[in-house]
Design an enzyme around this catalytic site. Structure first.
Site, short mmCIF file in Angstrom:
data_model
loop_
_atom_site.label_atom_id
_atom_site.label_comp_id
_atom_site.label_asym_id
_atom_site.label_seq_id
_atom_site.Cartn_x
_atom_site.Cartn_y
_atom_site.Cartn_z
N GLU A 132 -8.62 0.64 -3.01
CA GLU A 132 -9.39 0.70 -1.76
C GLU A 132 -10.33 1.89 -1.85
OE1 GLU A 132 -7.32 1.01 1.91
OE2 GLU A 132 -6.25 -0.85 1.53
N GLU B 140 -11.14 -9.15 3.33
CA GLU B 140 -9.84 -8.80 3.93
C GLU B 140 -10.06 -8.66 5.43
OE1 GLU B 140 -7.22 -6.13 1.93
OE2 GLU B 140 -6.48 -5.31 3.83
N ASP C 224 -0.08 4.47 0.00
CA ASP C 224 -0.77 5.70 0.43
C ASP C 224 0.17 6.71 1.10
OD1 ASP C 224 -3.10 4.53 -0.40
OD2 ASP C 224 -3.88 4.16 1.62
N HIS C 225 1.06 6.18 1.93
CA HIS C 225 1.83 7.12 2.76
C HIS C 225 3.03 7.74 2.03
CE1 HIS C 225 -1.00 6.70 5.84
NE2 HIS C 225 -0.85 5.39 5.87
N HIS D 135 -3.80 -4.38 7.83
CA HIS D 135 -3.91 -3.19 8.67
C HIS D 135 -3.01 -3.31 9.89
CE1 HIS D 135 -5.67 0.71 9.46
NE2 HIS D 135 -5.37 0.43 10.71
N ASN E 75 0.85 -1.19 0.00
CA ASN E 75 0.00 0.00 0.00
C ASN E 75 0.90 1.25 0.00
OD1 ASN E 75 -1.40 2.26 1.14
ND2 ASN E 75 -3.04 0.90 1.75
N GLY F 166 1.09 -1.32 4.37
CA GLY F 166 1.51 0.00 3.92
C GLY F 166 2.37 0.74 4.91
N ARG G 126 -6.95 12.78 1.27
CA ARG G 126 -5.86 13.22 2.16
C ARG G 126 -4.50 12.67 1.74
NH1 ARG G 126 -7.33 9.97 7.60
NH2 ARG G 126 -9.22 11.20 7.36
N HIS G 127 -4.48 11.56 1.00
CA HIS G 127 -3.17 11.12 0.47
C HIS G 127 -3.24 10.86 -1.04
CE1 HIS G 127 -5.06 7.39 1.76
NE2 HIS G 127 -4.71 7.54 3.02
N HIS H 27 -5.56 3.73 -1.60
CA HIS H 27 -6.88 4.11 -1.08
C HIS H 27 -7.17 5.56 -1.47
CE1 HIS H 27 -9.55 4.44 2.81
NE2 HIS H 27 -10.22 4.74 1.71
N ARG I 198 -9.25 8.24 -0.75
CA ARG I 198 -10.21 8.62 0.29
C ARG I 198 -11.10 9.74 -0.21
NH1 ARG I 198 -8.99 6.82 5.60
NH2 ARG I 198 -10.55 8.35 6.21
N THR J 179 -18.07 -1.51 12.25
CA THR J 179 -18.48 -2.25 13.43
C THR J 179 -17.70 -1.65 14.60
OG1 THR J 179 -16.72 -3.83 13.19
CG2 THR J 179 -18.80 -4.37 12.12
N THR J 180 -17.96 -2.15 15.80
CA THR J 180 -17.31 -1.56 16.97
C THR J 180 -15.79 -1.57 16.86
OG1 THR J 180 -17.82 -3.66 17.97
CG2 THR J 180 -19.03 -1.76 18.79
N1 PXP Z 1 -5.92 -3.01 4.22
C1 PXP Z 1 -6.87 -2.06 4.29
C2 PXP Z 1 -8.25 -2.43 3.88
C3 PXP Z 1 -6.56 -0.76 4.70
O1 PXP Z 1 -7.53 0.17 4.76
C4 PXP Z 1 -5.24 -0.44 5.02
C5 PXP Z 1 -4.89 0.95 5.42
O2 PXP Z 1 -5.11 1.82 4.36
C6 PXP Z 1 -4.28 -1.46 4.92
C7 PXP Z 1 -4.64 -2.74 4.54
C8 PXP Z 1 -2.84 -1.19 5.21
O3 PXP Z 1 -2.71 -0.86 6.54
P1 PXP Z 1 -1.30 -0.31 7.04
O4 PXP Z 1 -1.02 0.94 6.28
O5 PXP Z 1 -1.53 -0.09 8.49
O6 PXP Z 1 -0.31 -1.39 6.75
#
Ligand code: PXP
Length: 295
Positions: free
Chosen positions: A120, A201, A59-60, A244, A57, A266, A99-100, A93, A95, A150-151
């Site tokens: 995503e 996932e 994104d960052h 995640h 991922n 990511g 934001r990224h 992702h 969003r 969910t919670t």
């Molecule tokens: N899977 C999903 C569905 C996510 O939303 C994210 C975060 O964007 C990740 C995996 C990757 O998570 P991380 O950046 O914490 O590794």
């Protein structure tokens, strides 16, 4: 996998992570020798499983770029580097608040990648339209708003059934492989199956938090949740992914679960890239995944 073995694997992988990023002496101090030495010896607990894919991922990379505006660093360049280093796919992702990742990143990734793009997205009309336009290999539906969760953080697919079903259908009809980012619970696997999504996932966030806090009992409990959900989901015919919060320190026990076919990672990879470079961070993660995976 037994609880003791799970804890050993987390300890061993953490030591390797610290060794990679802070030096071997620090690793020995925090996780004394013995944990990692024992971690790979449980071969009798291994079972044959298919190759585990790594989705990186990016994104960052965009988070860093956006901190200063402009175009640098380029997430597509990072994606290509990750692929060269062993990523099997790229996840991004888009969003709602951008934001990224930006719309132009998604288009450029689709144009430039030779591996599958996992898009995503929130389950909104806007994002479905972008997905239909872009035609990524896969779309992973994720919650962005509190009421969609969910919670514990996964998509609320039991409460949000109707809302999701039409979006899943539209994406599937366009040939996009849909996955649902959900809590690792058997009842949620049943709901995903009923919704007709081919992939789930599993949200590994609670497991990763427990591992980071070195809370052994809670780590084992969260890992058992993931294992039960993976077993149940796979028995229903769902393809199981997970992600995640995974780090070099926590990935091993999840990678060892034979039902899991793909991990999406990511933040920790981009963070580790600061210390060792992105290609090395991807190679280290790949190696950590392969170490506990049955051949
Ligand atoms: N899977 C999903 C569905 C996510 O939303 C994210 C975060 O964007 C990740 C995996 C990757 O998570 P991380 O950046 O914490 O590794």
């Amino acid at each position: 996998m037994g609880r003791t073995r799970a804890i050993r694997l987390v300890g061993a992988a953490k030591r390797q992570h610290i060794a990679a990023t802070e030096g071997r002496r620090a690793a020995r101090r925090i996780f004394p020798a013995g944990l990692s030495d024992r971690a790979d010896t449980g071969t009798n607990e291994r079972m044959t499983s298919e190759k585990l894919r790594l989705g990186v991922n990016i994104d960052h990379v965009a988070t860093v770029r956006n901190a200063r505006g402009g175009d640098y660093p380029d997430p597509v360049r990072a994606a290509l580097l990750a692929v060269e280093a062993g990523a099997d796919g790229i996840t991004a992702h888009l969003r709602e608040d951008r934001r990224h990742i930006r719309d132009t990143d998604i288009a450029a990734l689709k144009r430039g990648l030779t591996v599958p793009l996992n898009f995503e997205m929130a389950a909104t009309d806007e994002m479905v339209a972008i997905a239909l336009d872009t035609r990524p290999h896969a779309a992973c539906l994720v919650p962005e708003k509190r009421e969609e969760r969910t919670t514990e953080g996964g998509l609320d697919i039991i409460g949000g059934r109707d809302h999701l079903a039409t979006r899943i259908r539209a994406l599937a009809e366009a040939g996009i492989r849909v996955s649902l980012f959900v809590e690792p619970e058997p009842a949620v696997m049943d709901a995903a199956r009923a919704l007709g999504a081919p992939v789930v996932e599993l949200h590994t966030g609670s497991y990763c938090e427990a591992a980071l806090e070195a809370d052994e009992a809670h780590t084992a409990h969260q890992l058992a949740r993931i294992r039960r959900a993976a077993e149940h989901g796979a028995s229903l015919g769902l393809e199981i992914h997970a992600g995640h919060g995974l780090t070099l320190g926590s990935v091993g026990p999840v990678a060892a679960l034979p039902q899991i076919r793909e991990l999406n990672i990511g933040h920790s990879l981009i963070a580790d890239a600061i210390f060792v470079g992105l290609a090395q961070a991807v190679r280290d993660m790949r190696a950590a995944m392969d170490r506990t995976r049955a051949p």
